[in-house]
Design a protein around this motif. Structure first.
Motif, PDB file in Angstrom:
ATOM      1  N   ALA A   1       0.760  -1.204  -0.216  1.00 21.45           N
ATOM      2  CA  ALA A   1       0.028   0.006   0.098  1.00 21.45           C
ATOM      3  C   ALA A   1       1.054   1.293   0.176  1.00 21.45           C
ATOM      4  O   ALA A   1       0.282   2.277  -0.380  1.00 21.45           O
ATOM      5  CB  ALA A   1      -0.784   0.035   1.205  1.00 21.45           C
ATOM      6  N   GLY A   2       2.207   1.025   0.189  1.00 21.25           N
ATOM      7  CA  GLY A   2       3.166   2.304   0.132  1.00 21.25           C
ATOM      8  C   GLY A   2       3.157   3.066   1.498  1.00 21.25           C
ATOM      9  O   GLY A   2       3.729   4.083   1.488  1.00 21.25           O
ATOM     10  N   ILE A   3       2.861   2.561   2.592  1.00 21.49           N
ATOM     11  CA  ILE A   3       2.724   3.330   3.962  1.00 21.49           C
ATOM     12  C   ILE A   3       4.096   3.533   4.186  1.00 21.49           C
ATOM     13  O   ILE A   3       4.499   4.658   5.021  1.00 21.49           O
ATOM     14  CB  ILE A   3       2.161   2.319   5.002  1.00 21.49           C
ATOM     15  CG1 ILE A   3       2.102   3.108   6.451  1.00 21.49           C
ATOM     16  CG2 ILE A   3       2.765   0.993   5.275  1.00 21.49           C
ATOM     17  CD1 ILE A   3       1.291   4.520   6.162  1.00 21.49           C
ATOM     18  N   ASN A   4       5.189   2.506   3.997  1.00 22.96           N
ATOM     19  CA  ASN A   4       6.627   2.844   4.491  1.00 22.96           C
ATOM     20  C   ASN A   4       7.251   3.770   3.497  1.00 22.96           C
ATOM     21  O   ASN A   4       8.598   4.146   3.699  1.00 22.96           O
ATOM     22  CB  ASN A   4       7.154   1.645   4.810  1.00 22.96           C
ATOM     23  CG  ASN A   4       6.853   1.306   6.333  1.00 22.96           C
ATOM     24  OD1 ASN A   4       6.680   2.121   6.922  1.00 22.96           O
ATOM     25  ND2 ASN A   4       6.492  -0.130   6.207  1.00 22.96           N
ATOM     26  N   VAL A   5       6.854   3.951   2.520  1.00 22.28           N
ATOM     27  CA  VAL A   5       7.388   5.149   1.541  1.00 22.28           C
ATOM     28  C   VAL A   5       7.289   6.507   2.324  1.00 22.28           C
ATOM     29  O   VAL A   5       8.440   7.321   2.362  1.00 22.28           O
ATOM     30  CB  VAL A   5       6.674   5.507   0.087  1.00 22.28           C
ATOM     31  CG1 VAL A   5       7.107   6.566  -0.734  1.00 22.28           C
ATOM     32  CG2 VAL A   5       6.761   4.096  -0.714  1.00 22.28           C
ATOM     33  N   THR A   6       6.381   6.687   2.992  1.00 26.08           N
ATOM     34  CA  THR A   6       6.294   8.024   3.889  1.00 26.08           C
ATOM     35  C   THR A   6       6.378   7.568   5.354  1.00 26.08           C
ATOM     36  O   THR A   6       7.134   8.630   5.972  1.00 26.08           O
ATOM     37  CB  THR A   6       4.635   8.675   3.724  1.00 26.08           C
ATOM     38  OG1 THR A   6       3.708   7.512   4.213  1.00 26.08           O
ATOM     39  CG2 THR A   6       4.551   9.123   2.695  1.00 26.08           C
ATOM     40  N   SER A   7       6.406   6.404   5.825  1.00 23.40           N
ATOM     41  CA  SER A   7       6.566   6.401   7.377  1.00 23.40           C
ATOM     42  C   SER A   7       8.087   6.456   7.752  1.00 23.40           C
ATOM     43  O   SER A   7       8.490   7.370   8.609  1.00 23.40           O
ATOM     44  CB  SER A   7       6.275   4.825   7.744  1.00 23.40           C
ATOM     45  OG  SER A   7       4.724   4.733   7.931  1.00 23.40           O
ATOM     46  N   TYR A   8       8.996   5.966   6.883  1.00 21.64           N
ATOM     47  CA  TYR A   8      10.263   6.180   6.976  1.00 21.64           C
ATOM     48  C   TYR A   8      10.923   7.308   6.710  1.00 21.64           C
ATOM     49  O   TYR A   8      12.099   7.900   6.964  1.00 21.64           O
ATOM     50  CB  TYR A   8      11.107   5.025   6.525  1.00 21.64           C
ATOM     51  CG  TYR A   8      11.141   3.534   7.373  1.00 21.64           C
ATOM     52  CD1 TYR A   8      12.073   3.123   8.031  1.00 21.64           C
ATOM     53  CD2 TYR A   8      10.115   2.840   7.054  1.00 21.64           C
ATOM     54  CE1 TYR A   8      12.248   1.859   8.786  1.00 21.64           C
ATOM     55  CE2 TYR A   8      10.014   1.596   7.839  1.00 21.64           C
ATOM     56  CZ  TYR A   8      11.150   1.135   8.682  1.00 21.64           C
ATOM     57  OH  TYR A   8      11.022   0.128   9.299  1.00 21.64           O
ATOM     58  N   TYR A   9      10.323   7.688   5.436  1.00 22.86           N
ATOM     59  CA  TYR A   9      10.848   8.763   4.706  1.00 22.86           C
ATOM     60  C   TYR A   9      10.181  10.124   4.574  1.00 22.86           C
ATOM     61  O   TYR A   9      10.485  10.890   3.576  1.00 22.86           O
ATOM     62  CB  TYR A   9      11.182   8.233   3.186  1.00 22.86           C
ATOM     63  CG  TYR A   9      12.559   7.315   3.238  1.00 22.86           C
ATOM     64  CD1 TYR A   9      13.801   7.722   3.649  1.00 22.86           C
ATOM     65  CD2 TYR A   9      12.102   5.926   2.875  1.00 22.86           C
ATOM     66  CE1 TYR A   9      14.807   6.799   3.633  1.00 22.86           C
ATOM     67  CE2 TYR A   9      13.271   5.055   2.740  1.00 22.86           C
ATOM     68  CZ  TYR A   9      14.356   5.257   3.134  1.00 22.86           C
ATOM     69  OH  TYR A   9      15.369   4.381   3.199  1.00 22.86           O
ATOM     70  N   LEU A  10       8.952  10.518   5.342  1.00 15.52           N
ATOM     71  CA  LEU A  10       8.039  11.757   5.037  1.00 15.52           C
ATOM     72  C   LEU A  10       9.159  12.679   4.950  1.00 15.52           C
ATOM     73  O   LEU A  10       8.900  13.552   3.990  1.00 15.52           O
ATOM     74  CB  LEU A  10       6.954  11.467   5.886  1.00 15.52           C
ATOM     75  CG  LEU A  10       5.969  12.526   5.622  1.00 15.52           C
ATOM     76  CD1 LEU A  10       5.382  12.556   4.349  1.00 15.52           C
ATOM     77  CD2 LEU A  10       4.795  12.647   6.572  1.00 15.52           C
ATOM     78  N   PRO A  11       9.849  13.214   6.014  1.00 15.14           N
ATOM     79  CA  PRO A  11      10.394  14.116   5.745  1.00 15.14           C
ATOM     80  C   PRO A  11      11.342  14.379   4.384  1.00 15.14           C
ATOM     81  O   PRO A  11      11.485  15.357   3.848  1.00 15.14           O
ATOM     82  CB  PRO A  11      11.526  14.290   7.177  1.00 15.14           C
ATOM     83  CG  PRO A  11      10.762  13.595   8.000  1.00 15.14           C
ATOM     84  CD  PRO A  11      10.178  12.139   7.162  1.00 15.14           C
ATOM     85  N   THR A  12      11.849  13.128   4.162  1.00  8.32           N
ATOM     86  CA  THR A  12      12.808  13.086   2.914  1.00  8.32           C
ATOM     87  C   THR A  12      11.888  13.527   1.676  1.00  8.32           C
ATOM     88  O   THR A  12      12.541  14.114   0.729  1.00  8.32           O
ATOM     89  CB  THR A  12      13.370  11.918   2.875  1.00  8.32           C
ATOM     90  OG1 THR A  12      14.293  11.483   3.944  1.00  8.32           O
ATOM     91  CG2 THR A  12      14.304  11.816   1.260  1.00  8.32           C
ATOM     92  N   VAL A  13      10.685  12.734   1.566  1.00 10.81           N
ATOM     93  CA  VAL A  13       9.725  12.912   0.436  1.00 10.81           C
ATOM     94  C   VAL A  13       9.475  14.339   0.212  1.00 10.81           C
ATOM     95  O   VAL A  13       9.382  14.954  -0.509  1.00 10.81           O
ATOM     96  CB  VAL A  13       8.606  11.839   0.743  1.00 10.81           C
ATOM     97  CG1 VAL A  13       7.352  12.352  -0.251  1.00 10.81           C
ATOM     98  CG2 VAL A  13       8.657  10.576   0.777  1.00 10.81           C
ATOM     99  N   LEU A  14       9.046  15.060   1.528  1.00 14.95           N
ATOM    100  CA  LEU A  14       8.723  16.372   1.301  1.00 14.95           C
ATOM    101  C   LEU A  14       9.787  17.340   1.066  1.00 14.95           C
ATOM    102  O   LEU A  14       9.463  18.264   0.416  1.00 14.95           O
ATOM    103  CB  LEU A  14       8.231  16.994   2.806  1.00 14.95           C
ATOM    104  CG  LEU A  14       6.832  16.227   3.483  1.00 14.95           C
ATOM    105  CD1 LEU A  14       6.520  16.595   4.735  1.00 14.95           C
ATOM    106  CD2 LEU A  14       5.643  16.410   2.500  1.00 14.95           C
ATOM    107  N   VAL A  15      11.130  16.948   1.309  1.00 14.57           N
ATOM    108  CA  VAL A  15      11.909  17.856   0.979  1.00 14.57           C
ATOM    109  C   VAL A  15      12.377  17.460  -0.600  1.00 14.57           C
ATOM    110  O   VAL A  15      12.418  18.684  -1.256  1.00 14.57           O
ATOM    111  CB  VAL A  15      13.377  17.534   1.814  1.00 14.57           C
ATOM    112  CG1 VAL A  15      14.463  18.045   0.983  1.00 14.57           C
ATOM    113  CG2 VAL A  15      13.318  17.927   3.287  1.00 14.57           C
TER     114      VAL A  15
END
Length: 572
Positions: A284-298
């Motif tokens: 479902a892609g939850i750990n694309v953001t759980s581990y890396y949400l700050p990285t994704v937003l940057v």
């Protein structure tokens, strides 16, 4: 001194829940804390990870924890049934302590990798065992709620880690990332303080021939006496299920060859169903953001580091609050609809004002026909994909506003996931698998979770860097597939005893369960209710008229399979 400090009934179940929930809260904290560590300047400089050429190594150090968790789950699969639920959790917590110390004291990449692996092994043991211990010591009416509460506290741990790393980011230097790692020991101390004095799973005890001890625990958990008809009936049901599995069990070699034995228990099918929920959770892609949400937003949204951390922390609070919806509804909607609602819940979403404000007004209308509503998680990733795509081709000022609008859909994604897919995939393997394979089934599901978790966490930094907006298409497609999979293949487990589920599979239901009303009903099927009530009345009558007959009846339970299941019980 009375066992369990004299606690019985609801209070005893409460303290088992405290231990299990602390275990899962530690899991959530560990899952989120490294997302803050990997954007800390001191950590990146010390480990020499602040160059684009080191992106792959950065992802590997983060993801290697999941490899440890995978092997920990395999260890639980291999010898967890031998140790029992309590000893496995204590072993896992001890190993986690060693891994945490190695990470806190790390001054180089090799030691950090070793610390991540060791901590992962301990967490894998714990996460494969705690939901099973909770499920096997809980009433059927409470079981779903308690395991969902565990996973909500997992989110609370995740949220805490986001706020802790955000707060310590202002401290600067080594303390900005070492201190968040130190705080893991709060949870570790609670586990060491509670687990040793709590009761073992009565189902595990009966499966290992310790019937008298198990009956005492069943009585304590229900605040009844050992000779109470309810306790006698519950013990008998568990004994019968254990004997059936023992008589009809198959070796793993035979199971993998497709053999089913004389008494078909659908073991492989049940293992696949349980492990499948865990695989879908990660896809479902939850750990694309759980581990890396700050990285994704940057990287994808182009936010400043401090703002990315703050939004990640705020998102974790939203995630926690909306996940509370799952507590009262996991039994009301059932497991199937919880999963389908999450993937098919979006009935009315409106984006207010200008996209740059990223304000969502959300209203839910839960359609009873889930396939007729758009896919919630799929919709969120689709909108993220579109917005980030257009942010890459527009002028800078417009691109910033469009990319900022995607933040709303990151938040909304967590709403859907928290309600349906956070708790149920951890609950389902503990229910769907038989007594003999419950530890192995839960461990196999957990191993599957960590295997796919590793894959997602390993590829995310590289995927964002190389595929950019196209990376999010992957998760859009996966989420779109979940509704038909659950609808077609997954039987309901809500409002049923674990022994009811065993009976369902002994009847060998069709692989397409949506055709079977008993298999998909949110309420306990009438045939199970009638059987249980008949047995309870019979046991009550025997106890009141002739206690000696009751003793003989219980002694005969170990031979219940010889004449073919319920028919023999009726004759005893």
């Amino acid at each position: 001194m009375a066992p369990y400090f004299g606690l019985t009934g609801g209070w005893l179940t409460f303290w088992v829940s405290v231990a299990c929930s602390t275990d899962m809260m530690l899991f959530g904290y560990d899952q989120g804390v490294f997302g803050g560590v990997v954007v800390t300047d001191d950590y990146l400089e010390l480990m020499d990870l602040n160059r684009p050429s080191r992106t792959k190594l950065l992802g590997t150090i983060t993801a290697i924890y999941d490899v440890g968790c995978f092997f920990g789950a395999i260890a639980a699969f291999s010898f967890g049934e031998m140790l029992g639920r309590k000893k496995t959790i204590l072993l896992g917590t001890t190993i986690m302590s060693i891994g945490a110390i190695l990470q806190i004291a790390a001054y180089g990449v090799p030691q950090m990798i070793v610390g991540r692996i060791v901590a992962g092994i301990g967490n894998g043991l714990n996460t494969a065992t705690a939901p099973v211990w909770q499920a096997e010591t809980s009433k059927a009416a409470w079981r779903g709620k308690l395991v969902v509460i565990e996973m909500i506290l997992n989110i609370a741990g995740f949220s805490m880690s986001n706020w802790v790393t955000y707060g310590f980011s202002f401290a600067g230097g080594p303390v900005s990332w070492r201190m968040p790692l130190v705080l893991q020991f709060i949870f570790i101390f609670v586990l060491f303080a509670t687990t040793p004095w709590l009761p073992e799973s009565p189902r595990w005890l009966i499966a290992h021939g310790r019937v008298e001890e198990a009956e005492k625990i069943i009585a304590d958990l229900e605040a009844k006496t050992v000779d109470d008809p309810w306790v006698v009936t519950e013990s008998k049901e568990i004994q019968w299920a254990a004997d059936f599995e023992r008589e009809n069990g198959m070796s793993w070699t035979d199971l993998l060859k497709g053999k089913t034995g004389v008494g078909n228990t659908c073991t492989i099918r049940r293992l696949i169903l349980g492990a499948g929920t865990q695989a879908m959770q990660q896809l479902a892609g939850i750990n694309v953001t759980s581990y890396y949400l700050p990285t994704v937003l940057v990287e994808s949204v182009k936010l400043e580091n401090s703002m990315a951390r703050l939004l990640a922390a705020c998102n974790s609070v939203s995630y926690l609050l909306f996940s509370l919806i799952g507590i009262p509804n996991v039994e009301r909607w059932g497991r199937r609809k919880m999963m389908m609602y999450a993937a098919g819940m979006l009935s009315n979403v409106t984006l207010s004002s200008h996209p740059s404000q990223s304000i969502l007004s959300i209203s839910f209308q839960f359609s009873r026909t889930n396939s007729s509503t758009p896919a919630g998680q799929c919709f969120c990733y689709l909108m993220i994909t579109i917005l980030i795509r257009y942010s890459e081709i527009l002028e800078e000022s417009a691109a910033t506003k469009v990319a900022s609008a995607s933040i709303a859909f990151f938040f909304l994604y967590y709403v859907f996931f928290g309600i349906g897919w956070q708790g149920v995939p951890w609950l389902y393997p503990t229910e769907i698998n038989s007594l003999a394979y419950r530890t192995k089934g839960a461990a196999a599901g957990t191993a599957m979770n960590w295997l796919f978790n590793f894959m997602v966490v390993e590829i995310t930094p590289i995927g964002i860097q190389s595929l950019q907006w196209r990376f999010y298409i992957i998760w859009t497609i996966f989420n779109a597939s979940f509704v038909p999979i659950v609808y077609l293949f997954y039987p309901e487990t809500a409002d049923r005893t674990l022994e009811d589920i065993d009976r369902l599979f002994r009847d060998d239901p069709h692989i397409f369960v949506f055709r079977d009303k008993d298999a998909i009903s949110e309420k306990r099927p009438l045939k199970y209710v009638e059987h249980y009530e008949n047995e309870r009345r019979r046991n009550s009558s025997i106890i009141s008229t002739n206690p000696e007959v009751m003793k003989q009846r219980l002694a005969s339970m170990s031979k219940a399979n010889e004449d073919g299941g319920w028919g023999h019980i009726e004759k005893v």
